[in-house]
Design a protein around this motif. Structure first.
Motif, PDB file in Angstrom:
ATOM      1  N   ALA A 101       0.846  -1.128   0.166  1.00  0.00           N
ATOM      2  CA  ALA A 101      -0.052  -0.103   0.351  1.00  0.00           C
ATOM      3  C   ALA A 101       0.917   1.052  -0.230  1.00  0.00           C
ATOM      4  O   ALA A 101       0.845   2.139  -1.006  1.00  0.00           O
ATOM      5  N   GLY A 102       1.734   1.577   1.052  1.00  0.00           N
ATOM      6  CA  GLY A 102       3.107   2.419   1.146  1.00  0.00           C
ATOM      7  C   GLY A 102       3.793   2.560  -0.459  1.00  0.00           C
ATOM      8  O   GLY A 102       3.747   3.568  -0.995  1.00  0.00           O
TER       9      GLY A 102
ATOM     10  N   LYS B  65       9.657  -7.406 -12.673  1.00  0.00           N
ATOM     11  CA  LYS B  65      10.508  -6.325 -14.008  1.00  0.00           C
ATOM     12  C   LYS B  65       9.603  -5.543 -14.917  1.00  0.00           C
ATOM     13  O   LYS B  65       9.535  -4.772 -14.905  1.00  0.00           O
ATOM     14  N   GLU B  66       7.851  -6.153 -15.072  1.00  0.00           N
ATOM     15  CA  GLU B  66       7.376  -5.835 -16.271  1.00  0.00           C
ATOM     16  C   GLU B  66       6.680  -3.836 -15.511  1.00  0.00           C
ATOM     17  O   GLU B  66       6.945  -3.326 -15.850  1.00  0.00           O
ATOM     18  N   LEU B  67       6.261  -4.437 -14.068  1.00  0.00           N
ATOM     19  CA  LEU B  67       5.669  -3.177 -13.003  1.00  0.00           C
ATOM     20  C   LEU B  67       6.760  -2.314 -13.072  1.00  0.00           C
ATOM     21  O   LEU B  67       6.307  -1.003 -13.267  1.00  0.00           O
ATOM     22  N   LEU B  68       8.134  -2.316 -12.865  1.00  0.00           N
ATOM     23  CA  LEU B  68       9.025  -1.035 -12.484  1.00  0.00           C
ATOM     24  C   LEU B  68       9.162  -0.818 -14.196  1.00  0.00           C
ATOM     25  O   LEU B  68       9.073   0.334 -13.929  1.00  0.00           O
ATOM     26  N   THR B  77      -2.654  -0.443 -10.427  1.00  0.00           N
ATOM     27  CA  THR B  77      -3.996  -1.013 -11.014  1.00  0.00           C
ATOM     28  C   THR B  77      -3.349  -2.683 -10.283  1.00  0.00           C
ATOM     29  O   THR B  77      -3.894  -3.173  -9.467  1.00  0.00           O
ATOM     30  N   ALA B  78      -2.253  -2.622 -10.422  1.00  0.00           N
ATOM     31  CA  ALA B  78      -1.733  -4.381 -10.230  1.00  0.00           C
ATOM     32  C   ALA B  78      -1.600  -3.601  -8.941  1.00  0.00           C
ATOM     33  O   ALA B  78      -1.523  -5.305  -8.103  1.00  0.00           O
ATOM     34  N   SER B  80      -3.684  -2.843  -6.532  1.00  0.00           N
ATOM     35  CA  SER B  80      -4.766  -3.347  -5.730  1.00  0.00           C
ATOM     36  C   SER B  80      -4.703  -5.605  -6.368  1.00  0.00           C
ATOM     37  O   SER B  80      -4.854  -5.973  -5.530  1.00  0.00           O
ATOM     38  N   GLU B  81      -4.506  -6.005  -7.273  1.00  0.00           N
ATOM     39  CA  GLU B  81      -3.897  -6.715  -7.336  1.00  0.00           C
ATOM     40  C   GLU B  81      -3.856  -7.668  -6.732  1.00  0.00           C
ATOM     41  O   GLU B  81      -4.409  -8.596  -6.021  1.00  0.00           O
ATOM     42  N   ILE B  82      -2.785  -7.031  -6.428  1.00  0.00           N
ATOM     43  CA  ILE B  82      -1.729  -7.789  -5.882  1.00  0.00           C
ATOM     44  C   ILE B  82      -1.913  -7.651  -4.412  1.00  0.00           C
ATOM     45  O   ILE B  82      -1.617  -9.230  -3.462  1.00  0.00           O
ATOM     46  N   ASP B  83      -2.355  -6.993  -3.921  1.00  0.00           N
ATOM     47  CA  ASP B  83      -3.147  -6.805  -2.504  1.00  0.00           C
ATOM     48  C   ASP B  83      -4.259  -7.563  -2.252  1.00  0.00           C
ATOM     49  O   ASP B  83      -4.760  -8.878  -0.872  1.00  0.00           O
ATOM     50  N   ALA B  84      -5.188  -7.759  -3.158  1.00  0.00           N
ATOM     51  CA  ALA B  84      -6.496  -8.868  -3.207  1.00  0.00           C
ATOM     52  C   ALA B  84      -5.554 -10.021  -2.753  1.00  0.00           C
ATOM     53  O   ALA B  84      -5.884 -10.937  -2.333  1.00  0.00           O
ATOM     54  N   LYS B  85      -4.782 -10.389  -3.967  1.00  0.00           N
ATOM     55  CA  LYS B  85      -3.942 -11.932  -3.485  1.00  0.00           C
ATOM     56  C   LYS B  85      -3.279 -12.438  -2.135  1.00  0.00           C
ATOM     57  O   LYS B  85      -3.722 -13.457  -1.750  1.00  0.00           O
ATOM     58  N   LEU B  86      -3.435 -10.850  -1.723  1.00  0.00           N
ATOM     59  CA  LEU B  86      -2.492 -10.764  -0.256  1.00  0.00           C
ATOM     60  C   LEU B  86      -3.501 -11.162   0.789  1.00  0.00           C
ATOM     61  O   LEU B  86      -3.456 -12.256   1.331  1.00  0.00           O
ATOM     62  N   LYS B  87      -4.948 -11.060   0.422  1.00  0.00           N
ATOM     63  CA  LYS B  87      -6.000 -10.987   1.241  1.00  0.00           C
ATOM     64  C   LYS B  87      -6.372 -12.623   0.864  1.00  0.00           C
ATOM     65  O   LYS B  87      -6.695 -13.046   2.530  1.00  0.00           O
ATOM     66  N   LYS B  88      -6.177 -12.778   0.402  1.00  0.00           N
ATOM     67  CA  LYS B  88      -6.941 -14.413   0.104  1.00  0.00           C
ATOM     68  C   LYS B  88      -5.711 -15.350   0.806  1.00  0.00           C
ATOM     69  O   LYS B  88      -6.208 -16.348   1.558  1.00  0.00           O
ATOM     70  N   GLN B  89      -4.561 -14.592   0.037  1.00  0.00           N
ATOM     71  CA  GLN B  89      -4.300 -15.972   1.144  1.00  0.00           C
ATOM     72  C   GLN B  89      -4.119 -15.328   2.290  1.00  0.00           C
ATOM     73  O   GLN B  89      -3.529 -16.778   3.137  1.00  0.00           O
TER      74      GLN B  89
END
Lengths: 256, 256
Positions: A101-102, B65-68, B77-78, B80-89
DNA sequence: TTGCTCCTCACGTCACGTGAGGTGGC
DNA sequence: TTGCTCCTCACGTCACGTGAGGTGGC
């Protein structure tokens, strides 16, 4: 007596995983039918579900093998340890969520709280974005070299910023980046800075502060390898002043 | 201009990881000094901290690499997706904790709620541990073959257990395991079971229930490959009875 | 006959870790 | 000189996944 596909579906794992568990010796090989197919019984299903639960909890397969072979007491102890690890992992993932988030916000991640606050104050005072960027990079580098020195220096810097005269000098240094090296304001600025530093030394009783040692513009210029003709000239004027707090260290190479 | 060791320590990663990120093209190679050592600046520290935060969030290095390299919008956008995955995990790890806690308790993990309750009722009625074990294994296997059929059968079975006559017959079947095949009680028991099944067929109006199709002792015996001389004899008696609900399927091979 | 499940190698993947064998500055 | 940090291959690890090439029952 079920096939590998049914067993895998029941336990919620892939067929490849089941065969892998056989190879690793976690799951006993069942008898084969006339076509060479494996035929599993309920005991395999029970074992496989146990294996899956432990594997999903992140227990290495080698450890699972030990646990399934060991006595129930050892097993119970291990379960507690595994649970503690899971709890820790959850905590780490929660932290990971906060940190990504940061990443959205950006800069606060890479410097300490104090430095982040300090950089915001610089912006509020009207310091140029270029100098703020350079400050930030300097603090990042300094912290990577010595976190303790960075902590001490930022405290010193924040204290100095309480003084309107220091703020005025700082803003002049900022503007001076673009001046010509022959600008008559340079010696005046250098002298004003010298007087401020001497005055501060008297007030705080410090033998030497980080600001006195090097001067922040200098730290920035030399550690990050960026300067300007006017700043170089300022450094030369400082070097030529009478002995005192102006004994600056030899300039590091500008190669980096 | 710091060395690889300092940079790694600042970012909280290993030196090997830093070199790995270079090899994978995530982190740009810094200039080298005269000894061939890498010399990093603040921009590398910033990049490395970003990489570490994403990597610890479980993002594959190729994706990092892509994201950077991508634009800030895609990045947001990415995130947010990563955060959703973490929540799921985190949710999955919470489930994993519950399940490994279940490993302590044991059996309830491997069968459905209903079957677990049913097995407990059997124990309360005085059914032998041997038969309960066999029932459990049978239900596990059956569920692995067809979860729907298992669900239907357990409903049927629980319903039958509401009838005291069924419970009495069940307990007799349980005891009969150890009888001699010539025991005079066997034909009496077979006849009693036949009458109960016919009566149930009349009451429920069902053409055929799972209990009628096969008989539970039979399912147990044939599917799990365990029987006794007296149970074999019971099956023979049933087969020789006049046509009706007793048309049992051909016995599967006892090989498994 | 076609499609589905099963079989056994053997190699690939992912994110590094582990040496091996060597150099350079204090 | 010793100890520490750095360098570059090259191979290992962990838990499978991915084909390749084949067989067997409906």
């Amino acid at each position: 007596m079920v096939t590998i596909g049914r067993l895998a579906a029941y336990a919620g794992v892939t067929i490849k995983a089941v065969r892998h568990y056989h190879k690793r010796g976690l799951l006993s090989e069942p008898p084969r039918d006339s076509s060479g197919y494996r035929r599993y019984g309920a005991e395999h299903a029970v074992q496989l579900v146990k294996i899956r639960i432990l594997a999903e909890a992140g227990v290495p397969l080698s450890r699972i093998k030990e646990l399934l072979a060991g006595d129930p007491e050892t097993f119970a102890t291990a379960i507690s340890e595994i649970d503690a690890k899971l709890k820790k992992q959850i905590e780490e993932l929660r932290l990971a969520r906060e940190r990504i988030a940061g990443l959205r916000e950006g800069d606060r991640l890479f410097v300490s709280e104090e430095v982040a606050d300090y950089l915001e104050r610089l912006a509020a005072f009207g310091v140029s974005a270029r100098t703020i960027q350079r400050e930030r990079d300097g603090w990042i580098l300094l912290r990577s070299v010595s976190p303790e020195r960075a902590a001490g220096m930022i405290a010193d810097k924040l204290d100095a910023f309480g003084d309107p005269e220091f703020r005025a000098i700082y803003l002049d240094f900022d503007s001076a980046f673009d001046w010509s090296p022959g600008d008559p304001r340079l010696p005046i600025l250098a002298d004003r800075a010298r007087r401020w530093i001497e005055g501060r030394r008297g007030r705080t009783g410090q033998k030497s502060s980080s600001l006195v040692d090097a001067g922040f513009a200098r730290l920035m210029a030399t550690s990050y390898g960026v300067s300007s003709p006017a700043w170089d000239q300022l450094n030369r004027i400082a070097r030529d002043m009478p002995a005192g707090p102006h004994k600056l260290p030899a300039p590091p190479s500008r190669s980096g």
